[in-house]
Design an enzyme around this catalytic site. Structure first.
Site, PDB file in Angstrom:
ATOM      1  N   ASP A 165      44.180  44.289  33.246  1.00  0.00           N
ATOM      2  CA  ASP A 165      42.889  44.094  33.902  1.00  0.00           C
ATOM      3  C   ASP A 165      42.568  45.297  34.785  1.00  0.00           C
ATOM      4  OD1 ASP A 165      40.588  43.167  35.051  1.00  0.00           O
ATOM      5  OD2 ASP A 165      41.550  41.572  36.239  1.00  0.00           O
ATOM      6  N   LYS A 212      38.734  48.267  39.426  1.00  0.00           N
ATOM      7  CA  LYS A 212      39.601  47.922  40.555  1.00  0.00           C
ATOM      8  C   LYS A 212      40.053  49.194  41.281  1.00  0.00           C
ATOM      9  CE  LYS A 212      41.847  43.706  38.848  1.00  0.00           C
ATOM     10  NZ  LYS A 212      41.355  42.840  39.927  1.00  0.00           N
ATOM     11  N   ASP A 223      48.524  40.284  34.085  1.00  0.00           N
ATOM     12  CA  ASP A 223      47.357  39.393  34.095  1.00  0.00           C
ATOM     13  C   ASP A 223      47.336  38.490  32.847  1.00  0.00           C
ATOM     14  OD1 ASP A 223      45.229  38.498  35.622  1.00  0.00           O
ATOM     15  OD2 ASP A 223      43.769  39.859  34.726  1.00  0.00           O
ATOM     16  N   ASP A 235      34.965  42.341  36.721  1.00  0.00           N
ATOM     17  CA  ASP A 235      36.346  42.063  37.113  1.00  0.00           C
ATOM     18  C   ASP A 235      36.613  40.552  37.181  1.00  0.00           C
ATOM     19  OD1 ASP A 235      38.919  42.557  37.842  1.00  0.00           O
ATOM     20  OD2 ASP A 235      38.479  43.128  39.918  1.00  0.00           O
ATOM     21  N   GLU A 272      36.749  38.497  34.863  1.00  0.00           N
ATOM     22  CA  GLU A 272      36.802  38.356  33.405  1.00  0.00           C
ATOM     23  C   GLU A 272      37.617  37.147  32.958  1.00  0.00           C
ATOM     24  OE1 GLU A 272      38.901  40.020  35.094  1.00  0.00           O
ATOM     25  OE2 GLU A 272      40.783  39.405  34.172  1.00  0.00           O
ATOM     26  N   ARG A 297      37.686  34.036  34.049  1.00  0.00           N
ATOM     27  CA  ARG A 297      36.884  32.811  33.864  1.00  0.00           C
ATOM     28  C   ARG A 297      36.025  32.918  32.617  1.00  0.00           C
ATOM     29  NH1 ARG A 297      34.255  33.631  39.664  1.00  0.00           N
ATOM     30  NH2 ARG A 297      36.280  34.616  39.923  1.00  0.00           N
TER      31      ARG A 297
HETATM   32  N1  BES Z   1      43.240  39.273  37.619  1.00  0.00           N
HETATM   33  C1  BES Z   1      42.415  39.210  38.757  1.00  0.00           C
HETATM   34  C2  BES Z   1      42.952  38.298  39.851  1.00  0.00           C
HETATM   35  C3  BES Z   1      44.255  38.689  40.500  1.00  0.00           C
HETATM   36  C4  BES Z   1      44.243  39.378  41.695  1.00  0.00           C
HETATM   37  C5  BES Z   1      45.470  38.320  39.963  1.00  0.00           C
HETATM   38  C6  BES Z   1      45.439  39.705  42.306  1.00  0.00           C
HETATM   39  C7  BES Z   1      46.657  38.648  40.576  1.00  0.00           C
HETATM   40  C8  BES Z   1      46.641  39.336  41.754  1.00  0.00           C
HETATM   41  C9  BES Z   1      41.021  38.696  38.394  1.00  0.00           C
HETATM   42  O1  BES Z   1      40.588  38.989  37.111  1.00  0.00           O
HETATM   43  C10 BES Z   1      40.054  39.335  39.323  1.00  0.00           C
HETATM   44  O2  BES Z   1      39.967  40.518  39.320  1.00  0.00           O
HETATM   45  N2  BES Z   1      39.353  38.529  40.113  1.00  0.00           N
HETATM   46  C11 BES Z   1      38.431  39.020  41.044  1.00  0.00           C
HETATM   47  C12 BES Z   1      37.203  38.141  41.021  1.00  0.00           C
HETATM   48  C13 BES Z   1      36.074  38.633  41.878  1.00  0.00           C
HETATM   49  C14 BES Z   1      35.455  39.854  41.265  1.00  0.00           C
HETATM   50  C15 BES Z   1      35.059  37.520  42.006  1.00  0.00           C
HETATM   51  C16 BES Z   1      39.065  38.992  42.426  1.00  0.00           C
HETATM   52  O3  BES Z   1      39.736  37.999  42.735  1.00  0.00           O
HETATM   53  O4  BES Z   1      38.941  39.966  43.153  1.00  0.00           O
HETATM   54 ZN    ZN Z   2      42.132  39.299  35.693  1.00  0.00          ZN
HETATM   55 ZN    ZN Z   3      39.632  40.896  36.983  1.00  0.00          ZN
END
Ligand code: BES
Ligand code: ZN
Ligand code: ZN
Length: 503
Positions: free
Chosen positions: A276, A283, A294, A353, A355, A357
């Site tokens: 991811d 990111k 991920d 990001d 993604e 969901r």
């Molecule tokens: N894979 C990440 C979530 C994640 C963060 C997993 C840290 C493990 C450790 C997910 O896809 C993500 O990036 N989520 C975003 C959502 C936001 C853009 C609403 C997040 O949590 O920052």
């Molecule tokens: Zn992710």
């Molecule tokens: Zn993500």
């Protein structure tokens, strides 16, 4: 391949000719736990001496190696502290064996014997005690050395024997060993899959791993390719995959351990993003390498399928893995793009990001065709989960009280505890879009909740649980039986749930 050979037999500390003999001892218990008085006598009072001098007290996580000078057939003793008797839990036993196996490995010994501890944690039985001991030993022994040229001098500990005082205990111990080996080997598979870097563990490689699992008796496999997904209309999963050169996969494994053809199945769905980057909503660079894990949810769902088949559980199980790589390529989704999901609902992608969901929305909609008796999805879904729960709890959301209770109980038994969060509809306001049925981010506040609420719109009315494992999937430090890096936490919870359900 078995990771560790584990057996139980009738035996005594005084007469077992082991390279290393492990004794587990509670704090403040004198010699009652630490073997019989006769063992101490054979050792010339050495055990009493260690306790009296407080060199070994039995505190939790205490470890001491002692050379027996051939006074007994075992060459060395490893004493492990279990803490105060009243505080002993099933997880104390896992931790004790995790510490034990590390000490055995350090001593460059490949096989050891352990005396069955006389304490059993409140409300537990011998089956569970054996299961926990096996889990602690196999998981504490875990190392990922595939890419090291120098494998180091410490070999894997390859065998453990549990010594029981009575023959009548062997049946229960054997059942506990069977379960412990299945849950621990499943966790090892998850750790391996998540440790492999994303340039190796691509969506196509995940498909090959699923093929390996499908070799287990009773398991069948279907893989949908990109063109199949286009035909079905999985716009969300396809949207996430667009920015990558790696073609996405949609993997379905089925197992039927019942005679009944019409039994409604348990359906497990796991987020499988092999890396991811965040996509166009890129990111930050710091710690981005963690995002090779991920795919933990998908790996866990795959490993649970293997364990279920190996344990021959009498139930129907479906595991679904939506698999993609989230990259910012030239054809990648851009913020503001609208995708049409398999369910027919449209989503405005305000952040690429978010993604997880998206791919889960198509997988959860697909799951409906199996009319699940229980639907559980598991995903490294939100950073907000890490903020809310730290490292020691999995976020749980759900629509069915009985299913939530069962998952809570399984998590407790597995030492992978869940904490419930609200799934109230008031939060849905945050997911409203000006141009589509909903948007994929919920704005400020309650990030773990709005992500779960997004998913809830794709599950129909079957009993459903969502588990956010972003808090637990990666450990910053090594613990008794949890390594630094990918932990595989969630795997034993899922398998424990399936075992409990089929009892
Ligand atoms: N894979 C990440 C979530 C994640 C963060 C997993 C840290 C493990 C450790 C997910 O896809 C993500 O990036 N989520 C975003 C959502 C936001 C853009 C609403 C997040 O949590 O920052
Ligand atoms: Zn992710
Ligand atoms: Zn993500």
């Amino acid at each position: 391949m078995t990771v560790m050979q584990v057996n139980a037999k009738v035996g005594r500390a005084e007469s077992e000719p082991a390279e290393i003999l492990v004794l587990i001892h509670c704090e403040g218990d004198g010699l009652t736990q630490l073997g019989t008085a006769s063992l101490d006598k054979m050792l010339g009072g050495a055990l009493r001496g260690l306790i009296d001098s407080k060199e070994f007290e039995g505190k939790a996580n205490e470890v001491l190696l002692y050379h027996t000078q051939e006074k007994i057939p075992a060459k060395r003793l490893v004493l492990i502290g279990l803490g105060k008797k009243k505080d002993v839990t099933l997880d104390s036993l896992r931790q004790a064996l995790g510490h034990a196996v590390k000490r055995v490995r350090q001593a460059k010994v490949e096989a050891f014997a352990v005396v069955l501890p006389t304490v059993t944690p409140k409300g537990s039985n011998l089956v569970e005690v054996a299961q926990m001991m096996v889990e602690g030993a196999i998981l504490g022994n875990y190392q990922f050395t595939t890419y090291r040229s120098e494998k180091g001098s410490s070999k894997d500990v390859s065998a453990m024997i549990i010594l029981a005082p009575q023959k009548s205990q062997l049946r229960q111990l054997a059942e506990g060993i069977r379960r412990g080996v299945a849950t621990a080997e499943a966790t090892v598979l998850v750790r391996d899959l998540c440790n492999h870097p994303s340039n190796v563990m691509t969506p196509s490689r995940i498909a090959n791993e699923a093929k390996a699992v499908a070799k287990e008796p009773g398991v069948s496999l279907k893989i949908l390719e990109q063109k199949d997904m286009e035909q079905l209309g999985m716009g969300a999963l396809l949207g996430v995959a667009r920015g990558s050169h790696e073609p996405p996969k949609f993997i379905i494994l089925e197992y039927n351990g019942t005679k009944k053809k019409d039994e409604r199945p348990v359906v497990l769905v796991g987020k499988t993003i092999t890396f991811d980057t965040g996509g166009i909503s890129l990111k930050p660079a710091e710690n981005m390498e963690h995002m090779k894990a991920d795919m933990t949810g998908g790996a866990e769902v795959l490993a649970s399928m293997r364990a279920t088949a190996r344990l021959k559980l009498p139930l129907r199980l479906i595991s679904i893995l939506p698999v993609a790589e989230n990259m910012p390529g030239g054809r990648a989704m851009k913020p503001g793009d609208i995708v049409k999901t398999l369910s027919g609902k449209t989503v405005e992608v305000q952040n690429t990001d978010a993604e997880g969901r998206l791919i889960l929305s198509d997988a959860l909609a697909y799951a409906q065709r199996y009319k699940p008796a229980a639907l559980i999805d598991i995903a490294t879904l939100t950073g907000a989960c890490v903020v809310a729960l730290g490292q020691f709890a999995i976020g749980m959301f759900g629509t069915d009280g009985k299913l939530k209770d069962a998952v809570r109980k399984a998590g407790f038994r597995a030492g992978e505890r869940v904490w419930e969060m609200p799934l109230w509809d008031e939060y849905f306001e945050q997911l409203k879009s000006d141009v589509a049925d909903m948007r994929n981010i919920g704005g400020r506040g309650g990030g773990m909740i709005t992500a779960a609420l997004f998913l809830s719109k794709f599950v129909g009315d079957c009993p459903w649980i969502h588990l956010d494992i972003a808090s637990t999937d990666w450990s910053e430090r090594e613990r008794a039986y949890i390594p630094k890096g990918p932990t595989g936490i969630g795997t034993r919870l899922l398998i424990q749930y399936l075992i409990d359900r089929s009892l």
